[in-house]
Design a protein around this motif. Structure first.
Motif, mmCIF file in Angstrom:
data_model
loop_
_atom_site.group_PDB
_atom_site.id
_atom_site.type_symbol
_atom_site.label_atom_id
_atom_site.label_comp_id
_atom_site.label_asym_id
_atom_site.label_seq_id
_atom_site.Cartn_x
_atom_site.Cartn_y
_atom_site.Cartn_z
ATOM 1 N N TYR A 254 10.567 6.174 5.217
ATOM 2 C CA TYR A 254 9.192 6.245 5.709
ATOM 3 C C TYR A 254 9.115 6.793 7.126
ATOM 4 C CZ TYR A 254 8.590 3.340 1.636
ATOM 5 O OH TYR A 254 8.612 2.867 0.358
ATOM 6 N N SER A 255 9.989 7.729 7.473
ATOM 7 C CA SER A 255 10.014 8.250 8.834
ATOM 8 C C SER A 255 8.712 8.962 9.202
ATOM 9 C CB SER A 255 11.213 9.160 9.047
ATOM 10 O OG SER A 255 11.201 10.219 8.122
ATOM 11 N N MET A 256 8.121 9.699 8.282
ATOM 12 C CA MET A 256 6.869 10.407 8.577
ATOM 13 C C MET A 256 5.727 9.405 8.783
ATOM 14 S SD MET A 256 5.449 13.097 9.372
ATOM 15 C CE MET A 256 6.062 14.644 8.835
ATOM 16 N N ILE B 52 8.733 8.833 16.751
ATOM 17 C CA ILE B 52 7.921 10.044 16.655
ATOM 18 C C ILE B 52 8.821 11.233 16.351
ATOM 19 C CG2 ILE B 52 6.383 11.611 17.899
ATOM 20 C CD1 ILE B 52 5.438 9.161 19.515
ATOM 21 N N ILE B 53 8.481 11.933 15.301
ATOM 22 C CA ILE B 53 9.241 13.112 14.883
ATOM 23 C C ILE B 53 8.735 14.298 15.688
ATOM 24 C CG2 ILE B 53 9.753 14.684 12.972
ATOM 25 C CD1 ILE B 53 9.310 12.286 11.089
ATOM 26 N N LYS B 54 9.652 14.975 16.334
ATOM 27 C CA LYS B 54 9.296 16.148 17.139
ATOM 28 C C LYS B 54 9.053 17.329 16.210
ATOM 29 C CE LYS B 54 10.346 13.912 20.922
ATOM 30 N NZ LYS B 54 9.535 12.760 21.053
ATOM 31 N N LYS B 55 7.989 18.072 16.503
ATOM 32 C CA LYS B 55 7.678 19.247 15.696
ATOM 33 C C LYS B 55 8.597 20.397 16.088
ATOM 34 C CE LYS B 55 2.847 18.322 14.823
ATOM 35 N NZ LYS B 55 1.476 18.814 14.960
ATOM 36 N N ILE B 56 9.029 21.149 15.103
ATOM 37 C CA ILE B 56 9.840 22.340 15.345
ATOM 38 C C ILE B 56 8.958 23.547 15.051
ATOM 39 C CG2 ILE B 56 11.841 23.673 14.621
ATOM 40 C CD1 ILE B 56 13.220 21.080 13.912
ATOM 41 N N ILE C 144 2.070 6.658 12.719
ATOM 42 C CA ILE C 144 1.600 5.394 13.289
ATOM 43 C C ILE C 144 1.959 5.309 14.773
ATOM 44 C CG2 ILE C 144 1.909 2.884 13.239
ATOM 45 C CD1 ILE C 144 2.248 3.174 10.164
ATOM 46 N N ALA C 145 3.187 5.678 15.118
ATOM 47 C CA ALA C 145 3.630 5.624 16.513
ATOM 48 C C ALA C 145 2.907 6.654 17.373
ATOM 49 C CB ALA C 145 5.135 5.835 16.584
ATOM 50 N N TYR D 146 0.824 -1.205 0.000
ATOM 51 C CA TYR D 146 0.000 0.000 0.000
ATOM 52 C C TYR D 146 0.859 1.257 0.000
ATOM 53 C CZ TYR D 146 -3.535 -3.338 1.522
ATOM 54 O OH TYR D 146 -4.366 -4.403 1.597
ATOM 55 N N LYS D 147 0.261 2.352 -0.484
ATOM 56 C CA LYS D 147 0.888 3.664 -0.396
ATOM 57 C C LYS D 147 0.768 4.150 1.047
ATOM 58 C CE LYS D 147 -0.484 4.935 -5.077
ATOM 59 N NZ LYS D 147 -1.335 5.812 -5.874
ATOM 60 N N ASN D 148 1.606 5.100 1.423
ATOM 61 C CA ASN D 148 1.610 5.616 2.796
ATOM 62 C C ASN D 148 0.240 6.118 3.232
ATOM 63 O OD1 ASN D 148 4.303 5.033 2.719
ATOM 64 N ND2 ASN D 148 4.994 7.145 2.930
ATOM 65 N N LYS D 149 -0.392 6.952 2.392
ATOM 66 C CA LYS D 149 -1.687 7.514 2.776
ATOM 67 C C LYS D 149 -2.743 6.422 2.912
ATOM 68 C CE LYS D 149 -3.212 8.623 -1.885
ATOM 69 N NZ LYS D 149 -3.834 9.582 -2.753
ATOM 70 N N ASP D 150 -2.654 5.365 2.107
ATOM 71 C CA ASP D 150 -3.607 4.268 2.220
ATOM 72 C C ASP D 150 -3.397 3.479 3.506
ATOM 73 O OD1 ASP D 150 -4.745 4.965 -0.212
ATOM 74 O OD2 ASP D 150 -3.486 3.584 -1.363
ATOM 75 N N ILE D 151 -2.138 3.304 3.903
ATOM 76 C CA ILE D 151 -1.857 2.591 5.156
ATOM 77 C C ILE D 151 -2.449 3.356 6.333
ATOM 78 C CG2 ILE D 151 -0.005 2.003 6.783
ATOM 79 C CD1 ILE D 151 1.615 1.049 4.371
#
Length: 184
Positions: A116-118, A155-159, A123-124, A84-89
């Motif tokens: 696929y970090s984003m 989880i990517i921290k927002k800046i 997901i996390a 699947y594509k990312n948005k579909d997952i």
């Protein structure tokens, strides 16, 4: 081989695996062992096993999500990332959590996870599914009852703009060949 053949596990596990043949065979081999009582090789992920359904296409995921009109008594779903594509997952996992929240979900990253970090961060952050990076992770997930792995490191921290501006101020600006300050 994990102990997933006990009476407790037989009652609660009904697995649907959305994966291609190569991934299926790796999982099949991982969950195979020699049963001395039966004097033969036993395969938990055998296609003939009524507790396991291997689907080699990405078209029938709705049958797993909707347990009323689709597959009944599904307890665990393993999804291969490259199906699947990312948005579909993200849509699939969110829909599972909304319609069938008791199903344990695992995303098997068979592609290079660095791209696929984003996706993994979303997901996390939302607790949508566990993420497996190897067949051994799938085994740990099943032995652990399908509980969510701790993926807080994904989880990517927002800046914020303010922090981003402070970081830029700290940088030394060099001059361009024309004598103008270079853009940061």
């Amino acid at each position: 081989m994990p102990d997933i053949k006990g009476d407790k596990m037989k009652d609660i596990i009904k697995i649907i695996l959305y994966a291609d043949e190569d991934v299926y065979l790796k999982i099949y081999d991982q969950f195979s062992n020699f049963d001395e009582d039966l004097n033969r090789e036993v395969h938990y992920f055998d296609r003939a096993n009524s507790d396991v359904r291997h689907i080699m296409t990405n078209k029938y995921i709705n049958f797993s999500i909707n347990n009323t009109g689709g597959y009944r008594n599904v307890s665990h779903v393993i999804i291969q990332k490259s199906f699947y594509k990312n948005k579909d997952i993200i849509k699939i996992l969110r829909t599972f959590k909304l319609i069938n929240p008791n199903v344990k979900l695992l995303l098997f990253m068979n592609d290079d996870p660095s791209y696929y970090s984003m996706l993994m961060s979303i997901i996390a952050n939302e607790g949508l599914a566990s993420i497996a990076f190897s067949i051994d992770d799938i085994e740990k997930w099943l032995v652990g009852g399908g509980e969510l792995f701790d993926h807080s490191e994904l989880i990517i921290k927002k800046i914020t703009k303010k922090k981003n501006g402070e970081e830029k101020k700290g940088k030394i600006r060099s001059k361009s060949p024309l004598g103008h300050p270079a853009r940061v």
